[in-house]
Each structure stands twice: as C-alpha cells, then as structure tokens.
Design a protein around this motif. Structure first.
Motif, PDB file in Angstrom:
ATOM      1  N   VAL A  15       0.849  -1.197   0.000  1.00 30.68           N
ATOM      2  CA  VAL A  15       0.000   0.000   0.000  1.00 30.68           C
ATOM      3  C   VAL A  15       0.884   1.246   0.000  1.00 30.68           C
ATOM      4  CG1 VAL A  15      -1.704   1.317   1.324  1.00 30.68           C
ATOM      5  CG2 VAL A  15      -1.926  -1.187   1.129  1.00 30.68           C
ATOM      6  N   GLN A  16       1.869   1.276   0.908  1.00 31.26           N
ATOM      7  CA  GLN A  16       2.746   2.442   0.999  1.00 31.26           C
ATOM      8  C   GLN A  16       3.510   2.683  -0.297  1.00 31.26           C
ATOM      9  OE1 GLN A  16       3.090   4.722   3.383  1.00 31.26           O
ATOM     10  NE2 GLN A  16       1.519   3.753   4.646  1.00 31.26           N
ATOM     11  N   ARG A  17       3.910   1.591  -0.959  1.00 26.99           N
ATOM     12  CA  ARG A  17       4.732   1.738  -2.161  1.00 26.99           C
ATOM     13  C   ARG A  17       3.919   1.946  -3.439  1.00 26.99           C
ATOM     14  NH1 ARG A  17       8.521  -3.211  -2.477  1.00 26.99           N
ATOM     15  NH2 ARG A  17       9.118  -2.072  -4.366  1.00 26.99           N
ATOM     16  N   GLY A  18       2.603   1.937  -3.304  1.00 33.25           N
ATOM     17  CA  GLY A  18       1.765   2.183  -4.478  1.00 33.25           C
ATOM     18  C   GLY A  18       1.718   1.019  -5.446  1.00 33.25           C
ATOM     19  N   LEU A  19       1.769  -0.208  -4.892  1.00 37.98           N
ATOM     20  CA  LEU A  19       1.795  -1.400  -5.748  1.00 37.98           C
ATOM     21  C   LEU A  19       0.448  -2.116  -5.833  1.00 37.98           C
ATOM     22  CD1 LEU A  19       5.250  -2.840  -4.591  1.00 37.98           C
ATOM     23  CD2 LEU A  19       4.738  -1.610  -6.708  1.00 37.98           C
ATOM     24  N   VAL A  20      -0.564  -1.556  -5.171  1.00 35.20           N
ATOM     25  CA  VAL A  20      -1.868  -2.238  -5.124  1.00 35.20           C
ATOM     26  C   VAL A  20      -2.439  -2.461  -6.521  1.00 35.20           C
ATOM     27  CG1 VAL A  20      -4.255  -2.052  -4.306  1.00 35.20           C
ATOM     28  CG2 VAL A  20      -2.367  -1.389  -2.795  1.00 35.20           C
ATOM     29  N   GLY A  21      -2.399  -1.413  -7.328  1.00 31.39           N
ATOM     30  CA  GLY A  21      -2.951  -1.523  -8.684  1.00 31.39           C
ATOM     31  C   GLY A  21      -2.227  -2.569  -9.517  1.00 31.39           C
ATOM     32  N   ASP A  22      -0.898  -2.592  -9.412  1.00 30.70           N
ATOM     33  CA  ASP A  22      -0.126  -3.582 -10.173  1.00 30.70           C
ATOM     34  C   ASP A  22      -0.456  -5.010  -9.753  1.00 30.70           C
ATOM     35  OD1 ASP A  22       2.070  -2.226 -11.928  1.00 30.70           O
ATOM     36  OD2 ASP A  22       2.028  -1.068 -10.072  1.00 30.70           O
ATOM     37  N   ILE A  23      -0.623  -5.193  -8.440  1.00 35.95           N
ATOM     38  CA  ILE A  23      -0.925  -6.542  -7.937  1.00 35.95           C
ATOM     39  C   ILE A  23      -2.301  -6.984  -8.411  1.00 35.95           C
ATOM     40  CG2 ILE A  23      -1.352  -7.886  -5.829  1.00 35.95           C
ATOM     41  CD1 ILE A  23       0.909  -6.126  -4.509  1.00 35.95           C
ATOM     42  N   ILE A  24      -3.286  -6.104  -8.264  1.00 37.49           N
ATOM     43  CA  ILE A  24      -4.640  -6.445  -8.715  1.00 37.49           C
ATOM     44  C   ILE A  24      -4.647  -6.718 -10.217  1.00 37.49           C
ATOM     45  CG2 ILE A  24      -6.966  -5.509  -9.100  1.00 37.49           C
ATOM     46  CD1 ILE A  24      -6.724  -4.085  -6.401  1.00 37.49           C
ATOM     47  N   ALA A  25      -3.919  -5.900 -10.976  1.00 38.87           N
ATOM     48  CA  ALA A  25      -3.932  -6.016 -12.436  1.00 38.87           C
ATOM     49  C   ALA A  25      -3.462  -7.391 -12.905  1.00 38.87           C
ATOM     50  CB  ALA A  25      -3.067  -4.925 -13.052  1.00 38.87           C
ATOM     51  N   ARG A  26      -2.493  -7.969 -12.188  1.00 40.35           N
ATOM     52  CA  ARG A  26      -1.982  -9.281 -12.625  1.00 40.35           C
ATOM     53  C   ARG A  26      -3.060 -10.346 -12.588  1.00 40.35           C
ATOM     54  NH1 ARG A  26       4.231 -10.201 -11.791  1.00 40.35           N
ATOM     55  NH2 ARG A  26       4.891  -8.064 -12.160  1.00 40.35           N
ATOM     56  N   PHE A  27      -3.858 -10.311 -11.531  1.00 40.14           N
ATOM     57  CA  PHE A  27      -4.914 -11.322 -11.410  1.00 40.14           C
ATOM     58  C   PHE A  27      -6.067 -11.020 -12.369  1.00 40.14           C
ATOM     59  CE2 PHE A  27      -2.421 -11.702  -7.588  1.00 40.14           C
ATOM     60  CZ  PHE A  27      -2.307 -13.077  -7.443  1.00 40.14           C
ATOM     61  N   GLU A  28      -6.379  -9.745 -12.519  1.00 37.18           N
ATOM     62  CA  GLU A  28      -7.430  -9.359 -13.473  1.00 37.18           C
ATOM     63  C   GLU A  28      -7.052  -9.771 -14.884  1.00 37.18           C
ATOM     64  OE1 GLU A  28      -7.975  -5.051 -12.979  1.00 37.18           O
ATOM     65  OE2 GLU A  28     -10.072  -5.499 -12.560  1.00 37.18           O
ATOM     66  N   LYS A  29      -5.807  -9.463 -15.266  1.00 38.25           N
ATOM     67  CA  LYS A  29      -5.390  -9.734 -16.642  1.00 38.25           C
ATOM     68  C   LYS A  29      -5.303 -11.216 -16.927  1.00 38.25           C
ATOM     69  CE  LYS A  29      -2.958  -5.378 -17.296  1.00 38.25           C
ATOM     70  NZ  LYS A  29      -1.649  -4.715 -17.329  1.00 38.25           N
ATOM     71  N   ARG A  30      -4.982 -11.990 -15.899  1.00 39.54           N
ATOM     72  CA  ARG A  30      -4.914 -13.429 -16.133  1.00 39.54           C
ATOM     73  C   ARG A  30      -6.303 -13.990 -16.406  1.00 39.54           C
ATOM     74  NH1 ARG A  30      -1.931 -18.312 -13.108  1.00 39.54           N
ATOM     75  NH2 ARG A  30      -2.285 -19.797 -14.785  1.00 39.54           N
ATOM     76  N   GLY A  31      -7.329 -13.321 -15.888  1.00 44.18           N
ATOM     77  CA  GLY A  31      -8.698 -13.779 -16.116  1.00 44.18           C
ATOM     78  C   GLY A  31      -9.447 -14.156 -14.857  1.00 44.18           C
ATOM     79  N   TYR A  32      -8.781 -14.017 -13.718  1.00 39.55           N
ATOM     80  CA  TYR A  32      -9.472 -14.346 -12.470  1.00 39.55           C
ATOM     81  C   TYR A  32     -10.498 -13.274 -12.126  1.00 39.55           C
ATOM     82  CZ  TYR A  32      -6.493 -18.368 -11.699  1.00 39.55           C
ATOM     83  OH  TYR A  32      -5.880 -19.584 -11.827  1.00 39.55           O
ATOM     84  N   LYS A  33     -11.444 -13.662 -11.282  1.00 39.71           N
ATOM     85  CA  LYS A  33     -12.564 -12.782 -10.936  1.00 39.71           C
ATOM     86  C   LYS A  33     -12.411 -12.240  -9.526  1.00 39.71           C
ATOM     87  CE  LYS A  33     -16.833 -14.565 -10.587  1.00 39.71           C
ATOM     88  NZ  LYS A  33     -18.260 -14.890 -10.858  1.00 39.71           N
TER      89      LYS A  33
END
Ligand code: DAT
Ligand code: MG
Length: 150
Positions: A15-33
């Motif tokens: 959260v502090q490093r601003g990585l939340v979006g990147d982490i979420i994006a990996r699972f979204e892009k793979r196709g998970y819900k």
C-alpha cells in the motif's frame, strides 16, 4: 471447478509503495474474478489471528507489528485453481528466491517486506476468508468468462 476462492492481500508495504494496482492487475489480466475488495487497518490482535500458525516462531512479534503497521488491501479472488495459482503468482516466501515474473520476484527484496499474502491451502483459504470477509463477498457473473474458460 471454476468456483474456487482464495484470500489474497496487499500488505502495508505494498500500500505504501503504491503497488496495489499492479498486484490487482496481474490477477485481473490473467482472467481471475475479483469478488471481494476492501482496505482494512489490522489491529495487532487481527494480525496475531491471521498468523496464528506462526505464533511460536521467533519472528512472530515483528511480523505482527509489521502487518498491523498500516492499512492492507484484502481481496477475494475466484477461478479455476486460484489457491495454487495465486501462490505461484506471488512467488516464494523469500523474495530473493522468487523468479522474475512473480509479484515478489518483480517488486520486493527482503523477507519481511514481501508485499503480499496468499492462502496456502483450501483450508487456509476458507479460514482466512471467514476472518477477513465475515460479511461475505459478491456473487456475480462475469460476461467474459466464456472467453477465458473453454
Ligand atoms: P507466506 O507469506 O509465503 O505464506 P509464511 O506463511 O511462512 O510465508 O510466513 C508469513 C510471513 O512471515 C512471510 O510472508 C514473511 C514472514 N516470515 C516467514 N518466515 C520468516 C523468517 N524466517 N524470518 C522472518 N520473517 C519470516
Ligand atoms: Mg503463509
């Protein structure tokens, strides 16, 4: 089954490093819900409960202090084999042993700052989802699923 669910979290360092979006994006892009998402600032007691299995370890006090040091982002992800696949996408517990391409391998260096959490078994997933999402998650249909699953 495609309905398997797991608990994943972005730890306070993510959260502090601003990585939340990147982490979420990996699972979204793979196709998970994504079926559950919220920010929580864990109390020390919540951190102790979350890591109860590790309570005898020498690093436990530091781990609890770190995990309750700021808000985390709690997620419930759903999809085929998500518990195991989620762990693989996180990488190894030790970031230095994590392959490039994994979240820890790409974004972290030290063991105690490995940015993400993932349930390590179906039993852990059930227990952790009950703990972090007592209100439940969102059951919904994703229209693209027929383009992800055959
Ligand atoms: P994981 O987070 O990969 O499930 P774990 O459940 O064994 O790993 O440990 C929980 C967290 O505790 C881990 O992400 C980082 C920290 N940790 C684990 N082993 C440690 C150690 N030997 N020294 C310091 N911190 C450790
Ligand atoms: Mg663990």
């Amino acid at each position: 089954t495609n309905q398997e669910r797991t608990f994943l979290a972005c730890k306070p360092d993510a959260v502090q490093r601003g990585l939340v979006g990147d982490i979420i994006a990996r699972f979204e892009k793979r196709g998970y819900k994504l079926v559950g998402l919220k920010m929580v600032w864990p109390t020390e007691e919540m951190a102790q409960n979350h890591y109860a299995d590790l309570s005898k370890k020498p690093f436990f006090p530091g781990l609890v202090k770190f995990f309750s040091s700021g808000p985390i982002v709690c997620m419930c992800w759903e999809g085929k084999d998500i518990i195991k696949q989620g762990r693989q996408m996180l990488g190894e517990t030790q970031p230095l042993a994590s392959k490039p391409g994994s979240i820890r391998g790409d974004f972290s260096i030290d063991l105690g700052r490995n940015i993400c959490h993932g349930s390590d078994s179906p039993e852990a997933a059930e227990h952790e989802l009950k703990m972090w999402f007592p209100e439940g998650v969102s059951d919904y249909t994703k229209a693209v699923d027929s383009w992800i699953y055959e």
